[in-house]
Each structure stands twice: as structure tokens, then as C-alpha cells.
Design an enzyme around this catalytic site. Structure first.
Site, PDB file in Angstrom:
ATOM      1  N   PRO B 237       0.789  -1.237   0.000  1.00 46.65           N
ATOM      2  CG  PRO B 237       0.024  -0.940   2.201  1.00 46.65           C
ATOM      3  CD  PRO B 237       0.825  -1.871   1.326  1.00 46.65           C
ATOM      4  CB  CYS B 238       4.441   2.098  -0.036  1.00 50.27           C
ATOM      5  SG  CYS B 238       4.953   1.175  -1.487  1.00 50.27           S
ATOM      6  CD  GLN B 239       4.371   4.954  -4.541  1.00 53.53           C
ATOM      7  OE1 GLN B 239       3.883   5.964  -5.044  1.00 53.53           O
ATOM      8  NE2 GLN B 239       5.441   5.002  -3.764  1.00 53.53           N
TER       9      GLN B 239
END
Lengths: 354, 293
Positions: B237-239
Site C-alpha cells: 500500500p505504500c503508493q
């Protein structure tokens, strides 16, 4: 024209129109196996008594995909969260302590199936099915859990009661599509009526009913969806079993709707099979239109099919001839095995987290 | 590994976002996740809420609304041989060019022929007993089947149509797709668990075949599902917040206003780029966005 009609009649009477039903394929979620293993250790201990579980199916199976009866991770939970589009099926897991016990159960599997079939027939005759239509679609799961190796030997049965002679559909297959028997407005009323029935069941804390009744008015063709219990009460008020009202003029048509996980254009799915037995015992009509209800986000209910089926008289002592043990991957009668060690073994889990 | 372990702690113990930042940052608070999830369940009947493993329940979410799941989503071919479908799927979107632009850098470049009917590895799901002769507990498959031969009395059921055999013409797979709330990144997070055409679990390697090749190495990882504690394929989910912010801006640039309960409809569009072969139309009626305008 006469020749054509005669042709149809011949086809209808031929053995080709005997109804066949698309089977369920069992699909077990990995969490189910872990829950089973945990319960074996913490609760069942050495007990091999049947434990109630809840399976799920939906009526939106896409073409080419086998209809699934899912054993979800939440199958053991008594706290239910219902979804109007997922139908809950009562089942029982018989977990054996040893492989020898499992083999023994397999040797007795006919009597297990027979017992379940008797329960289904008892629920049909008592009227319990009208209050809770899910009782018609029970399932059995035999298991042996090898807790050291994280392998599970298992065998599902989806019991279906067989009538004395096979059910016959008198509608030719090319007229199975809903549009052959219903107008657009009627199809819309069917869809919204059944949705409302399911949503109000869920809002009242119940599972959505996998069967429903439909009344089509002889006067204006309007279509109304009713619960089975309501339909039974309403039908008892009419004088004739075929829906003729007291003055004998209007021939309103009662129909049976069944949530159908199947997706074949020419065949009903597995749930319809017991539904026809139910209707034979309880509806007291020689012939009935059955709607195999299928619904998807994109296509609506256009893949649903409907047909007129000749019902049968089922004597109270008639043999039930239950069938329904799932074939294994070789297509033979046999158990399946799943190795869950890569998911459940704590040592291997630590490795795979790298 | 250590970093991922810390991040997994972060998901559980990081401070909970309380004030709404979905338009500014593309992030959600747990409350907003529940609101958006309710809307998804309401509009798209295949999604439902799950509680998952009680021991893993997050206290910043209601007990009955821990995560969202849609089961048995069809996936008919492997991503590596269907990469051309990505562009078409995205072009269908509301935002026109902007969708394509967002994903232009994510197009898989190479097309490899991958057989779509690889046998499941033995370690995942054996069709019958294994044949280890050195193991007394586990019988030989053929012995076992023979032992059942005596009472096949329900075999002559002419009215049943088996899923195997001639009906299983397509080598399809199906996926359970779930959406959790990631408390570290303050966004939803997607998890996938796949089954083969016989309903058997897929191995992680097999599941990765269904991820577009650009993502399979980078943004997609195999990790324990936070509520099921079983390894799943997950889109990192970092982006997500950044991409969602872009999505929301382009949606609103057409003069419309996005409500937070519509967040997940857009979010699912994002999925289609990473998992092009999963039939996301099956899970969400995209008209839902138009209806709720």
C-alpha cells in the site's frame, strides 16, 4: 405447423428431456482447515460426533466456472453475518480421529447419506422447509486431520433425493431463457421482488432464503414474489390446487424460484433437484414452472432459466435413493487430500515471511 | 524482513488517523473505511464484511466490520499472456485520458507465453494420497481407492452433471479478494488468495502469475493476511494514497465532487492495473459511481 408441434411433443417425451443437474464443486478456504485443526485440539478432543458448520453458495457463477459450495473460514462460527447474495447452507463435519476411522466412516457412507436424506424429507413434510428453505440444501463433510503434517483427508456430500422416475421438463430447452416465458416488466418485478425478500430477511437477522414463490396474475400478468410460507398460506385459501380462485375464473399461476449456483443454459443446478422433490411433496400440482434464479452485477438475471416440470407423487414410504458424494479429481468415488503445511506449519510460516 | 516485521507492528499499533484527509492525502480514517465499505457492500452485492480471526481484530474498527471480501472472482488467464487487456480496461474509466496517464508507466512490456494449466505443486494440494513408501501413516493412493471400490452404489446417478470432465473446458482460476484497512499507510489494502479449476489452493508462485509482470517483482508481496493469518498475495500500500489522490483530483477536475463513501469504487479501479486478468467488473458494477453522482 402441426408437424412442428408434433415434433416438439416427441422431443419432450424423449429421454433427452429428462432433467440433469449441474453438481456443486466443493471449495474449502484455508482458514477453514486451520479452524478445524484448532477445534480438534481445543474442543473436539477425541469426540468424532458431527459438528454443525455453515457452507455458502451464490447464484452468480460465471460461464465456464464450476458452481462452488464454499466451506468458509467462518463456517464454525455461531455469530452470523448475512449477505443478501450469499446463501447459507447447513452442514455437518464428521471429523475422524484416525485414518482407520475415516475409512470406517467411508464404508458406512451410504447410511450417513440416507440419514441426512431422511432429515431433509422430514423437514419437507413438516413444513420446516417453508420457514427455512436452506434446510433443503444440507451437506456432509467427512474429514481426517493429520495435525502433525497439516494434511486433511476429506469427502463432501451434497445430498440429493431422487424421485421414483427422473424429473421431466416439458419446456423445450430453447425456451429455457427467461424472456421466453416472461415479459421485461415481469422479469424486473421478479428481480426486485426477490431482492427485497432477501434484503428484508437479512435485515431481520436471518439468512437470505434460497427459494421463493412467484404468483403471476391471470388478469394483468403482474408478477409478485412471496416467501414460501406466505405462498403456502395463500394457496390454501384458493379452492383448486392449480391456483384457480374460488369463482373458478382466474387462473393465476404459482411458480417456484430457486437460487441456482449453476450456469448451464440447458440444465438446472444442484439446488433445483431437492427443490423439485419439495414441490412434489408439498405443492400438490402435477406440473410447475420452476425458475432457476441466477444473478450477476453486469448481466442482471438474464442467465436465469425457467421450465415447466412434471412433478411426481412421492409416497410417504417411498425410498429416497439419495445421491451426492462428490467425485474426486480423477472423477472417481474417492476422498480428496489437501496438504496445507505451507500455510499452517508455524516453522515454514516463519521461513516464508522472509 | 526486520523492516517488514516493524511495519506489521506499525499496522497494529501506529496512532489511528482521526481527522479526514481523503481529499488532501488520499488517505482514509478507520471510520471512513467503514463508511466507504458500507457503500461498497450496499451497491455491489458480491462484497461483504468479515470478522476474520478474533484474535487479530483491530480495535479501531467495529468487530463486525474488520475487512471486506468478495469470493470466487473468476480469473481466466494468466497476466503474462493477457497484458494487452490492461490498456483497454483503464480506458473504459470515467476519467478518460487521466486514467491511462496514471497507469502509462505500469504497462507490462513483454509478453511471454505461459501455459495456463500448470499442475499444482504437490506441496500445495495433492489430488490423491502421496505415494511415499517410507511413510506408514499415509496409504498409497491406489490402495485407498481400491478399498472404496466395493460400495460405489451412488455412482449410477444419471441425473448429475459433474463439474469435471467435459464441462470444465476452461482452465480458469478463482480468487478471494479482500480489502483490509492498513493503519500504517492509512489506506485500504488488497489481498488475494487463489484456487485452481478444481477448487484447490494455489501456491504463492502460481498466484504471482496472475499479477501484471511489472508489479509482480516490486509492489506485490506474499505476506500474512492481517485478519486471517494465512499467507496471501498483497499489493503493497505504500503508493496507494498517492495514486488515490491522483484519481480523486482527476475525478474532481471534471467538476464533480467525490464523497468519501465512493472512495472504494475508485480504489477498485486501481486494482485492475495490477491484476488485469481478474474480472473486476464481476465484483463491482461500475455504474455504481455514476448512480451515486
Amino acid at each position: 405447423m402441426v408437424t412442428d408441434a408434433g415434433h416438439y411433443y416427441f422431443a419432450v417425451c424423449g429421454s433427452t428431456m429428462q432433467m440433469r443437474f449441474q453438481t456443486f464443486q466443493s471449495s474449502v478456504e484455508p482458514l477453514f482447515w486451520r479452524e478445524l485443526a484448532d477445534r480438534k485440539l481445543d474442543q473436539f478432543m477425541l469426540s468424532d460426533a458431527p459438528v454443525p458448520i455453515t457452507g455458502l453458495f451464490s447464484c452468480n457463477t460465471q460461464a465456464g466456472i464450476p458452481p462452488s459450495l464454499i466451506a468458509p473460514g467462518s463456517a464454525f462460527s455461531s455469530e452470523r453475518q448475512f449477505n443478501p447474495n450469499m446463501f447459507a447452507v447447513p452442514g455437518a463435519v464428521h471429523n475422524c480421529n484416525t485414518l482407520e476411522d475415516f475409512k470406517q466412516r467411508v464404508a458406512e457412507k451410504s447410511s450417513l447419506l440416507e440419514e441426512c436424506a431422511k432429515q431433509i424429507m422430514a423437514d419437507i413434510r413438516s413444513g420446516a422447509v417453508e420457514r427455512d428453505p436452506a434446510l433443503l440444501q444440507r451437506f456432509i463433510l467427512l474429514t481426517f486431520a493429520d495435525l502433525k503434517k497439516h494434511t486433511f483427508v476429506y469427502w463432501f456430500a451434497f445430498p440429493a433425493l431422487q424421485p421414483p422416475t427422473p424429473f421431466i421438463a416439458t419446456t423445450p430447452a430453447d425456451q429455457f431463457p427467461l424472456s421466453s416465458a416472461f415479459s421485461e416488466a415481469q422479469i424486473h418485478a421478479l428481480q426486485s421482488g426477490y431482492k427485497q425478500l432477501r434484503v428484508s430477511a437479512v435485515e431481520a437477522g436471518h439468512a437470505p432464503p434460497p427459494m421463493f414463490a412467484v404468483l403471476r396474475s391471470a388478469v394483468d400478468g403482474s408478477v409478485v414474489v412471496r416467501s414460501l410460507a406466505d405462498a403456502m398460506a395463500a394457496r390454501q385459501q384458493t379452492t383448486a390446487a392449480d391456483g384457480t380462485t374460488a369463482d373458478g375464473t382466474a387462473q393465476d399461476e404459482w411458480m417456484l424460484g430457486v437460487a441456482d449456483a449453476g450456469n448451464l443454459a440447458d440444465n438446472a443446478g444442484w439446488t433445483v433437484r431437492n427443490a423439485l422433490m419439495y414441490a412434489s411433496v408439498r405443492w400438490n400440482v402435477p406440473q410447475l414452472r420452476v425458475i432457476c434464479y441466477r444473478e450477476a452485477a453486469k448481466t442482471g438475471i438474464s442467465t436465469s432459466i425457467s421450465m415447466l416440470v412434471n412433478l411426481q407423487t412421492i409416497a410417504s414410504d417411498a425410498p429416497l435413493n439419495p445421491t451426492g458424494w462428490e467425485k474426486n479429481l480423477r472423477g472417481a468415488a474417492g476422498a480428496r487430500v489437501v496438504d496445507m503445511s505451507n500455510l499452517l506449519d508455524s516453522n515454514r510460516l516463519a521461513e516464508s515471511a522472509v | 524482513m526486520a523492516l517488514r516485521f516493524l511495519l506489521s507492528l506499525g499496522d497494529k499499533y501506529a496512532p489511528v488517523l482521526r481527522s479526514s484527509k481523503f481529499k488532501e492525502e488520499g488517505q482514509l480514517t478507520p471510520d471512513e473505511f467503514v463508511v466507504a465499505g458500507q457503500q461498497l457492500v450496499h451497491m455491489c452485492g458480491t462484497w461483504s464484511w468479515e470478522t476474520g480471526d478474533k484474535k487479530s481484530a483491530r480495535d479501531y474498527l467495529p468487530a463486525q466490520h474488520q475487512f471486506l471480501i468478495t469470493r470466487k472472482v473468476p480469473c481466466r488467464m494468466r497476466a503474462k499472456i493477457s497484458s494487452q487487456s490492461v490498456e483497454r480496461d483503464i480506458d473504459d474509466g470515467e476519467g478518460g485520458d487521466s486514467w491511462t496517464l496514471t497507469h502509462a508507466d505500469q504497462m507490462p512490456a513483454k509478453e511471454e507465453d505461459v501455459p495456463d494449466a500448470q499442475p499444482a505443486p504437490k506441496a500445495t494440494a495433492a489430488p490423491v494420497f502421496d505415494d511415499d513408501d517410507d511413510d506408514d501413516d499415509v496409504p498409497d493412493a491406489d490402495d485407498y481407492l481400491t478399498s472404496l471400490g466395493a460400495q460405489r452404489n451412488d455412482d449410477n446417478d444419471a441425473a448429475s452433471l459433474e463439474p469435471q470432465g467435459k464441462l470444465a473446458v476452461e482452465k480458469h482460476r478463482t480468487y478471494d479478494v479482500s480489502i483490509t484497512y492498513d493503519n500504517w499507510y492509512k489506506t485500504p489494502r488488497v489481498w488475494l488468495y487463489g484456487y485452481d479449476e478444481y477448487g484447490r489452493p494455489l501456491s504463492s508462485e502460481q498466484m504471482l502469475e496472475d499479477i501484471s509482470s511489472d508489479h509482480a517483482d516490486k509492489t506485490v508481496t506474499v505476506e500474512n493476511h492481517p485478519h486471517l493469518n494465512i499467507p496471501h498475495v498483497s499489493i503493497h500500500p505504500c503508493q496507494h494514497a498517492h495514486v488515490m489522490k491522483t484519481f480523486i483530483d482527476s475525478y474532481e477536475s471534471t467538476g464533480r465532487s467525490l464523497r468519501v463513501d465512493q472512495y472504494l469504487f475508485l480504489f477498485i479501479k486501481l486494482l485492475s492495473a495490477v491484476i488485469p486478468t481478474i474480472d473486476y467488473d464481476f465484483t463491482v458494477d461500475m455504474d455504481a459511481i455514476k448512480i451515486s453522482d
